[in-house]
Motif scaffolding. Structure first.
Motif, PDB file in Angstrom:
ATOM      1  N   ASP A 133       0.784  -1.237   0.000  1.00 16.39           N
ATOM      2  CA  ASP A 133       0.000   0.000   0.000  1.00 16.39           C
ATOM      3  C   ASP A 133       0.812   1.280   0.000  1.00 16.39           C
ATOM      4  OD1 ASP A 133      -2.479  -1.305  -0.043  1.00 16.39           O
ATOM      5  OD2 ASP A 133      -2.439  -1.570   2.131  1.00 16.39           O
ATOM      6  N   SER A 134       2.112   1.199   0.311  1.00 17.99           N
ATOM      7  CA  SER A 134       2.917   2.419   0.388  1.00 17.99           C
ATOM      8  C   SER A 134       4.399   2.080   0.235  1.00 17.99           C
ATOM      9  CB  SER A 134       2.698   3.121   1.728  1.00 17.99           C
ATOM     10  OG  SER A 134       3.229   2.345   2.783  1.00 17.99           O
ATOM     11  N   TYR A 135       5.177   3.121   0.019  1.00 14.15           N
ATOM     12  CA  TYR A 135       6.635   2.973  -0.035  1.00 14.15           C
ATOM     13  C   TYR A 135       7.137   2.329   1.260  1.00 14.15           C
ATOM     14  CZ  TYR A 135      11.561   4.282   0.013  1.00 14.15           C
ATOM     15  OH  TYR A 135      12.932   4.248   0.093  1.00 14.15           O
ATOM     16  N   GLU A 136       6.615   2.803   2.381  1.00 13.35           N
ATOM     17  CA  GLU A 136       7.043   2.298   3.683  1.00 13.35           C
ATOM     18  C   GLU A 136       6.717   0.805   3.842  1.00 13.35           C
ATOM     19  OE1 GLU A 136       6.984   6.557   3.607  1.00 13.35           O
ATOM     20  OE2 GLU A 136       5.324   5.179   3.205  1.00 13.35           O
ATOM     21  N   ASP A 137       5.560   0.376   3.326  1.00 14.49           N
ATOM     22  CA  ASP A 137       5.204  -1.047   3.385  1.00 14.49           C
ATOM     23  C   ASP A 137       6.207  -1.891   2.605  1.00 14.49           C
ATOM     24  OD1 ASP A 137       2.972  -0.473   4.905  1.00 14.49           O
ATOM     25  OD2 ASP A 137       1.529  -0.845   3.293  1.00 14.49           O
ATOM     26  N   LEU A 138       6.585  -1.426   1.421  1.00 20.95           N
ATOM     27  CA  LEU A 138       7.553  -2.163   0.608  1.00 20.95           C
ATOM     28  C   LEU A 138       8.915  -2.189   1.298  1.00 20.95           C
ATOM     29  CD1 LEU A 138       8.350  -3.704  -1.930  1.00 20.95           C
ATOM     30  CD2 LEU A 138       8.659  -1.493  -3.088  1.00 20.95           C
ATOM     31  N   GLU A 139       9.311  -1.065   1.849  1.00 22.09           N
ATOM     32  CA  GLU A 139      10.584  -0.973   2.565  1.00 22.09           C
ATOM     33  C   GLU A 139      10.614  -1.957   3.745  1.00 22.09           C
ATOM     34  OE1 GLU A 139      13.250   2.873   3.457  1.00 22.09           O
ATOM     35  OE2 GLU A 139      11.345   2.860   4.542  1.00 22.09           O
ATOM     36  N   VAL A 149       5.521   0.335  -9.104  1.00 19.09           N
ATOM     37  CA  VAL A 149       4.287   1.123  -9.132  1.00 19.09           C
ATOM     38  C   VAL A 149       3.475   0.703  -7.918  1.00 19.09           C
ATOM     39  CG1 VAL A 149       2.171   1.657 -10.402  1.00 19.09           C
ATOM     40  CG2 VAL A 149       4.301   1.202 -11.651  1.00 19.09           C
ATOM     41  N   ILE A 150       3.245   1.653  -7.018  1.00 18.19           N
ATOM     42  CA  ILE A 150       2.500   1.402  -5.786  1.00 18.19           C
ATOM     43  C   ILE A 150       1.256   2.278  -5.797  1.00 18.19           C
ATOM     44  CG2 ILE A 150       2.574   1.456  -3.260  1.00 18.19           C
ATOM     45  CD1 ILE A 150       5.701   1.328  -3.541  1.00 18.19           C
ATOM     46  N   LYS A 151       0.098   1.628  -5.776  1.00 22.87           N
ATOM     47  CA  LYS A 151      -1.185   2.335  -5.763  1.00 22.87           C
ATOM     48  C   LYS A 151      -1.297   3.370  -6.893  1.00 22.87           C
ATOM     49  CE  LYS A 151      -3.091   0.252  -2.342  1.00 22.87           C
ATOM     50  NZ  LYS A 151      -4.185  -0.650  -2.597  1.00 22.87           N
ATOM     51  N   GLY A 152      -0.889   2.984  -8.094  1.00 19.34           N
ATOM     52  CA  GLY A 152      -1.061   3.835  -9.271  1.00 19.34           C
ATOM     53  C   GLY A 152       0.045   4.831  -9.539  1.00 19.34           C
ATOM     54  N   PHE A 153       1.105   4.826  -8.728  1.00 17.82           N
ATOM     55  CA  PHE A 153       2.203   5.767  -8.914  1.00 17.82           C
ATOM     56  C   PHE A 153       3.549   5.058  -8.788  1.00 17.82           C
ATOM     57  CE2 PHE A 153      -1.297   8.381  -7.609  1.00 17.82           C
ATOM     58  CZ  PHE A 153      -1.169   9.513  -8.383  1.00 17.82           C
TER      59      PHE A 153
END
Length: 138
Positions: free
Chosen positions: A9-15, A54-58
């Motif tokens: 859902d976010s950059y932080e989630d992927l990190e 690409v996370i949530k369309g961006f």
């Protein structure tokens, strides 16, 4: 190369997901993504290429590609493991429509890395980011 980051859902989630895998993988851990198709532009990917997420369309992040390994699934089908540095690099936010699989990304179309001074910036609201992209300001 560009790929949708499904289930994140976010950059932080992927990190966080990468950090958890790296912790259990030890010092030599490389982040990976398994795909059915072997990239035809292998040389370009292995000479400074990155996988843009690409996370949530961006497009919001990228990882440097280290190598491509052949792996065989439990079904006996040959696949490609894209191995990347575990370090996640935040990029400027760039809108991307949904697509299946992965695509090649021309260097001119790749979003720029965010400078260290902006890495903790809050994400722009989706509507504002789209409006800025429409006028050429990503």
């Amino acid at each position: 190369m560009i790929k949708l980051c499904v289930g994140i859902d976010s950059y932080e989630d992927l990190e966080t997901a990468i950090a958890l895998r790296a912790k259990s993988g030890g010092r030599t851990y490389l982040s990976s993504h398994i795909t059915r198709m072997w990239p035809k532009q292998e040389d370009a990917l292995l000479n400074g290429g990155s996988l843009y997420w690409v996370i949530k369309g961006f497009v919001q992040a990228r990882q440097n590609i280290v190598r491509l390994d052949e792996v065989t699934g439990a079904d006996g089908v040959r696949r490609c493991a894209i191995l990347m540095e575990p370090k996640l690099i935040r990029t400027s936010s760039a809108p991307r429509r949904p697509f299946q699989g992965w695509r090649y990304l021309k260097p001119v179309d790749a979003p720029s890395d965010l400078p260290d001074s902006r890495k903790s910036d809050d994400a722009l609201p989706k509507e504002l980011a789209l409006a800025l992209a429409d006028i050429g300001l990503r």
